[in-house]
Design a protein around this motif. Structure first.
Motif, PDB file in Angstrom:
ATOM      1  N   PHE A  13       1.072  -1.247  -0.037  1.00 13.96           N
ATOM      2  CA  PHE A  13      -0.069  -0.120   0.217  1.00 13.96           C
ATOM      3  C   PHE A  13       0.968   1.000  -0.128  1.00 13.96           C
ATOM      4  CE2 PHE A  13      -2.876  -3.334   1.517  1.00 13.96           C
ATOM      5  CZ  PHE A  13      -4.096  -2.711   0.831  1.00 13.96           C
ATOM      6  N   TYR A  14       0.715   2.278  -0.665  1.00 14.15           N
ATOM      7  CA  TYR A  14       1.556   3.292  -1.211  1.00 14.15           C
ATOM      8  C   TYR A  14       0.765   4.464  -0.879  1.00 14.15           C
ATOM      9  CZ  TYR A  14       3.984   6.981  -3.530  1.00 14.15           C
ATOM     10  OH  TYR A  14       4.412   8.244  -3.937  1.00 14.15           O
ATOM     11  N   ASP A  15       1.258   5.518  -0.408  1.00 15.58           N
ATOM     12  CA  ASP A  15       0.853   6.996  -0.286  1.00 15.58           C
ATOM     13  C   ASP A  15       1.894   8.029   0.290  1.00 15.58           C
ATOM     14  OD1 ASP A  15      -1.377   8.641  -0.354  1.00 15.58           O
ATOM     15  OD2 ASP A  15      -1.879   8.544   1.507  1.00 15.58           O
ATOM     16  N   GLU A  16       1.521   9.227   0.055  1.00 16.50           N
ATOM     17  CA  GLU A  16       2.603  10.378   0.310  1.00 16.50           C
ATOM     18  C   GLU A  16       1.922  11.246   1.517  1.00 16.50           C
ATOM     19  OE1 GLU A  16       0.976  10.698  -2.706  1.00 16.50           O
ATOM     20  OE2 GLU A  16       2.218   9.938  -4.056  1.00 16.50           O
ATOM     21  N   THR A  17       2.487  11.449   2.193  1.00 16.60           N
ATOM     22  CA  THR A  17       1.889  12.738   3.224  1.00 16.60           C
ATOM     23  C   THR A  17       2.818  13.774   3.461  1.00 16.60           C
ATOM     24  OG1 THR A  17       0.985  12.732   5.463  1.00 16.60           O
ATOM     25  CG2 THR A  17       2.971  11.870   5.392  1.00 16.60           C
ATOM     26  N   ASP A  18       2.459  15.109   3.682  1.00 14.13           N
ATOM     27  CA  ASP A  18       3.041  16.166   3.782  1.00 14.13           C
ATOM     28  C   ASP A  18       3.664  16.285   5.188  1.00 14.13           C
ATOM     29  OD1 ASP A  18       1.699  16.774   1.345  1.00 14.13           O
ATOM     30  OD2 ASP A  18       0.926  18.477   2.070  1.00 14.13           O
ATOM     31  N   ILE A  19       4.927  16.779   5.196  1.00 11.36           N
ATOM     32  CA  ILE A  19       5.617  17.048   6.619  1.00 11.36           C
ATOM     33  C   ILE A  19       5.616  18.455   6.616  1.00 11.36           C
ATOM     34  CG2 ILE A  19       7.719  16.454   7.898  1.00 11.36           C
ATOM     35  CD1 ILE A  19       8.312  13.993   6.338  1.00 11.36           C
ATOM     36  N   CYS A  20       5.065  19.183   7.363  1.00 13.43           N
ATOM     37  CA  CYS A  20       5.400  20.614   7.878  1.00 13.43           C
ATOM     38  C   CYS A  20       5.898  20.960   8.956  1.00 13.43           C
ATOM     39  CB  CYS A  20       3.779  21.293   7.695  1.00 13.43           C
ATOM     40  SG  CYS A  20       3.063  20.901   6.216  1.00 13.43           S
ATOM     41  N   TRP A  21       6.903  21.700   8.891  1.00 12.74           N
ATOM     42  CA  TRP A  21       7.729  22.419  10.053  1.00 12.74           C
ATOM     43  C   TRP A  21       6.559  22.925  11.176  1.00 12.74           C
ATOM     44  CZ3 TRP A  21      12.026  26.304  10.355  1.00 12.74           C
ATOM     45  CH2 TRP A  21      12.977  26.029  11.500  1.00 12.74           C
ATOM     46  N   CYS A  22       5.543  23.763  10.596  1.00 10.44           N
ATOM     47  CA  CYS A  22       4.435  24.489  11.482  1.00 10.44           C
ATOM     48  C   CYS A  22       3.860  22.858  12.165  1.00 10.44           C
ATOM     49  CB  CYS A  22       3.780  25.242  10.752  1.00 10.44           C
ATOM     50  SG  CYS A  22       4.546  26.943  10.270  1.00 10.44           S
ATOM     51  N   PRO A  23       3.715  22.981  13.304  1.00 11.87           N
ATOM     52  CA  PRO A  23       3.271  21.810  14.209  1.00 11.87           C
ATOM     53  C   PRO A  23       1.625  21.763  13.523  1.00 11.87           C
ATOM     54  CG  PRO A  23       3.688  23.328  15.604  1.00 11.87           C
ATOM     55  CD  PRO A  23       4.163  24.132  14.541  1.00 11.87           C
ATOM     56  N   ASP A  24       1.048  20.523  13.636  1.00  6.98           N
ATOM     57  CA  ASP A  24      -0.396  20.243  13.326  1.00  6.98           C
ATOM     58  C   ASP A  24      -0.934  20.749  14.497  1.00  6.98           C
ATOM     59  OD1 ASP A  24      -0.137  19.231  10.592  1.00  6.98           O
ATOM     60  OD2 ASP A  24       0.287  17.227  11.705  1.00  6.98           O
ATOM     61  N   THR A  25      -2.205  21.405  14.613  1.00  8.34           N
ATOM     62  CA  THR A  25      -2.896  21.841  15.936  1.00  8.34           C
ATOM     63  C   THR A  25      -4.140  20.698  15.793  1.00  8.34           C
ATOM     64  OG1 THR A  25      -4.173  23.343  14.657  1.00  8.34           O
ATOM     65  CG2 THR A  25      -2.155  24.032  16.015  1.00  8.34           C
ATOM     66  N   GLY A  26      -4.583  20.179  17.026  1.00 12.43           N
ATOM     67  CA  GLY A  26      -5.592  19.404  17.345  1.00 12.43           C
ATOM     68  C   GLY A  26      -5.772  19.617  18.760  1.00 12.43           C
ATOM     69  N   VAL A  53       4.102   0.215   2.267  1.00  8.55           N
ATOM     70  CA  VAL A  53       4.092  -0.678   3.534  1.00  8.55           C
ATOM     71  C   VAL A  53       3.554  -2.032   2.530  1.00  8.55           C
ATOM     72  CG1 VAL A  53       1.839  -0.152   4.352  1.00  8.55           C
ATOM     73  CG2 VAL A  53       3.342  -1.137   5.794  1.00  8.55           C
ATOM     74  N   GLU A  54       4.080  -3.204   3.048  1.00  9.45           N
ATOM     75  CA  GLU A  54       3.775  -4.587   2.402  1.00  9.45           C
ATOM     76  C   GLU A  54       2.720  -5.088   3.558  1.00  9.45           C
ATOM     77  OE1 GLU A  54       5.575  -8.781   1.185  1.00  9.45           O
ATOM     78  OE2 GLU A  54       6.839  -7.472   2.263  1.00  9.45           O
ATOM     79  N   TYR A  55       1.752  -5.791   3.068  1.00  4.24           N
ATOM     80  CA  TYR A  55       0.542  -6.261   3.686  1.00  4.24           C
ATOM     81  C   TYR A  55       1.014  -7.888   3.329  1.00  4.24           C
ATOM     82  CZ  TYR A  55      -4.182  -7.755   5.001  1.00  4.24           C
ATOM     83  OH  TYR A  55      -4.885  -8.120   5.860  1.00  4.24           O
ATOM     84  N   PRO A  56       0.885  -8.783   4.307  1.00  6.06           N
ATOM     85  CA  PRO A  56       0.583  -8.286   5.890  1.00  6.06           C
ATOM     86  C   PRO A  56       2.034  -8.478   6.536  1.00  6.06           C
ATOM     87  CG  PRO A  56       0.207 -10.966   5.526  1.00  6.06           C
ATOM     88  CD  PRO A  56       0.752 -10.072   4.011  1.00  6.06           C
ATOM     89  N   THR A  57       2.984  -8.441   6.191  1.00  4.12           N
ATOM     90  CA  THR A  57       4.224  -8.509   6.948  1.00  4.12           C
ATOM     91  C   THR A  57       4.553  -7.112   7.645  1.00  4.12           C
ATOM     92  OG1 THR A  57       5.807  -7.876   5.301  1.00  4.12           O
ATOM     93  CG2 THR A  57       5.214 -10.132   5.206  1.00  4.12           C
ATOM     94  N   GLY A  58       4.180  -6.362   7.047  1.00  2.00           N
ATOM     95  CA  GLY A  58       4.558  -4.926   7.775  1.00  2.00           C
ATOM     96  C   GLY A  58       5.882  -4.349   7.237  1.00  2.00           C
ATOM     97  N   GLU A  59       6.681  -4.992   6.325  1.00  2.00           N
ATOM     98  CA  GLU A  59       7.839  -4.092   5.722  1.00  2.00           C
ATOM     99  C   GLU A  59       7.611  -3.148   5.228  1.00  2.00           C
ATOM    100  OE1 GLU A  59      10.696  -6.757   3.852  1.00  2.00           O
ATOM    101  OE2 GLU A  59       9.895  -8.610   4.754  1.00  2.00           O
ATOM    102  N   GLY A  60       8.261  -2.151   5.276  1.00  2.00           N
ATOM    103  CA  GLY A  60       7.807  -0.927   4.210  1.00  2.00           C
ATOM    104  C   GLY A  60       9.130  -0.044   4.045  1.00  2.00           C
ATOM    105  N   LEU A  61       8.996   0.736   3.175  1.00  2.00           N
ATOM    106  CA  LEU A  61      10.063   1.445   2.556  1.00  2.00           C
ATOM    107  C   LEU A  61       9.388   3.111   2.727  1.00  2.00           C
ATOM    108  CD1 LEU A  61      12.716   2.334   1.126  1.00  2.00           C
ATOM    109  CD2 LEU A  61      11.174   2.129  -1.162  1.00  2.00           C
ATOM    110  N   TYR A  62      10.190   3.934   3.363  1.00  2.00           N
ATOM    111  CA  TYR A  62       9.639   5.205   3.625  1.00  2.00           C
ATOM    112  C   TYR A  62      10.761   6.259   3.408  1.00  2.00           C
ATOM    113  CZ  TYR A  62       6.739   2.446   6.668  1.00  2.00           C
ATOM    114  OH  TYR A  62       5.756   1.781   7.096  1.00  2.00           O
ATOM    115  N   GLU A  63      10.637   7.247   2.483  1.00  2.00           N
ATOM    116  CA  GLU A  63      11.499   8.062   2.144  1.00  2.00           C
ATOM    117  C   GLU A  63      11.080   9.591   2.156  1.00  2.00           C
ATOM    118  OE1 GLU A  63      13.998   5.584  -1.318  1.00  2.00           O
ATOM    119  OE2 GLU A  63      11.770   6.102  -1.842  1.00  2.00           O
ATOM    120  N   ILE A  64      11.945  10.617   2.505  1.00  2.00           N
ATOM    121  CA  ILE A  64      11.539  12.097   2.254  1.00  2.00           C
ATOM    122  C   ILE A  64      12.191  12.482   1.235  1.00  2.00           C
ATOM    123  CG2 ILE A  64      11.608  14.064   3.806  1.00  2.00           C
ATOM    124  CD1 ILE A  64      11.737  12.396   6.245  1.00  2.00           C
ATOM    125  N   TYR A  65      11.295  13.452   0.517  1.00  2.00           N
ATOM    126  CA  TYR A  65      11.758  14.163  -0.775  1.00  2.00           C
ATOM    127  C   TYR A  65      11.424  15.446  -0.529  1.00  2.00           C
ATOM    128  CZ  TYR A  65      12.433   9.701  -3.208  1.00  2.00           C
ATOM    129  OH  TYR A  65      12.799   8.488  -3.549  1.00  2.00           O
TER     130      TYR A  65
END
Length: 184
Positions: A13-26, A53-65
């Motif tokens: 399963f693949y996806d991207e997410t934003d990493i922002c220096w300003c904190p998320d508020t909640g 992330v691999e299903y069902p083993t949980g192995e993953g590859l995470y990279e910051i661009y």
């Protein structure tokens, strides 16, 4: 007659997410009639965390661009194929513009002997298992918390991914942890 596949198949399963220096508020606990103060850098920086992330083993590859374009997506998928060492990869992803652009087609065609993309229906993040991981990561790492440098934030994120207990990860992915790993 038993038919043995030429390649081992793996599901990611693949996806991207934003990493922002300003904190998320909640949500946050605070004293009555006192406003919580969360520091901010004043000027935001953004990077993008691409994850598979691999299903069902949980192995993953995470990279910051630094950017989230078809070039970064193809780099990430190339690294995923390297990690899988000859296996056939099925990759489930959403219909984001960087996934559906014709500029990604040459890479996908060149690697069609080892890679098949599985498109999710529009507006269905609940079907992408990695979305729960991003939500939980934001809740634990970036919500209401400021890091002195952007590098410190990125280190906190990668460290958290490395230390996340496998049982918690399995819970997020909706899978039961196995006592023995799957046979190769």
């Amino acid at each position: 007659m038993i038919i043995v596949p030429k390649q081992r198949g793996r599901l990611f399963f693949y996806d991207e997410t934003d990493i922002c220096w300003c904190p998320d508020t909640g949500r946050i606990y605070q004293l009555p009639n006192a406003q919580a103060k969360i520091d901010s850098p004043g000027q935001n920086q953004v990077r993008y965390l691409l994850g598979s992330v691999e299903y069902p083993t949980g192995e993953g590859l995470y990279e910051i661009y630094p950017k989230k374009r078809n070039e970064e997506v193809s780099k990430h998928l190339a690294h995923l194929l390297e990690m899988c060492d000859g296996d056939f990869c099925f990759v489930v992803w959403d219909n984001a513009s960087q996934h559906t652009t014709p500029m990604l087609l040459p890479f996908l065609c060149d690697n069609s002997h080892r890679l098949m993309m599985v498109n999710l229906p529009t507006y269905s993040p609940h079907l992408n298992k990695i979305e729960k991981l991003w939500w939980y990561m934001r809740d634990k790492i970036t919500r209401n918390h400021f890091y002195q440098t952007f590098d410190a934030l990125c280190q906190a994120l990668t460290g958290w991914l490395e230390r996340l207990p496998f049982s918690r990860f399995c819970s997020l992915m909706g899978i039961k942890p196995r006592e023995q790993p799957l046979a190769a």
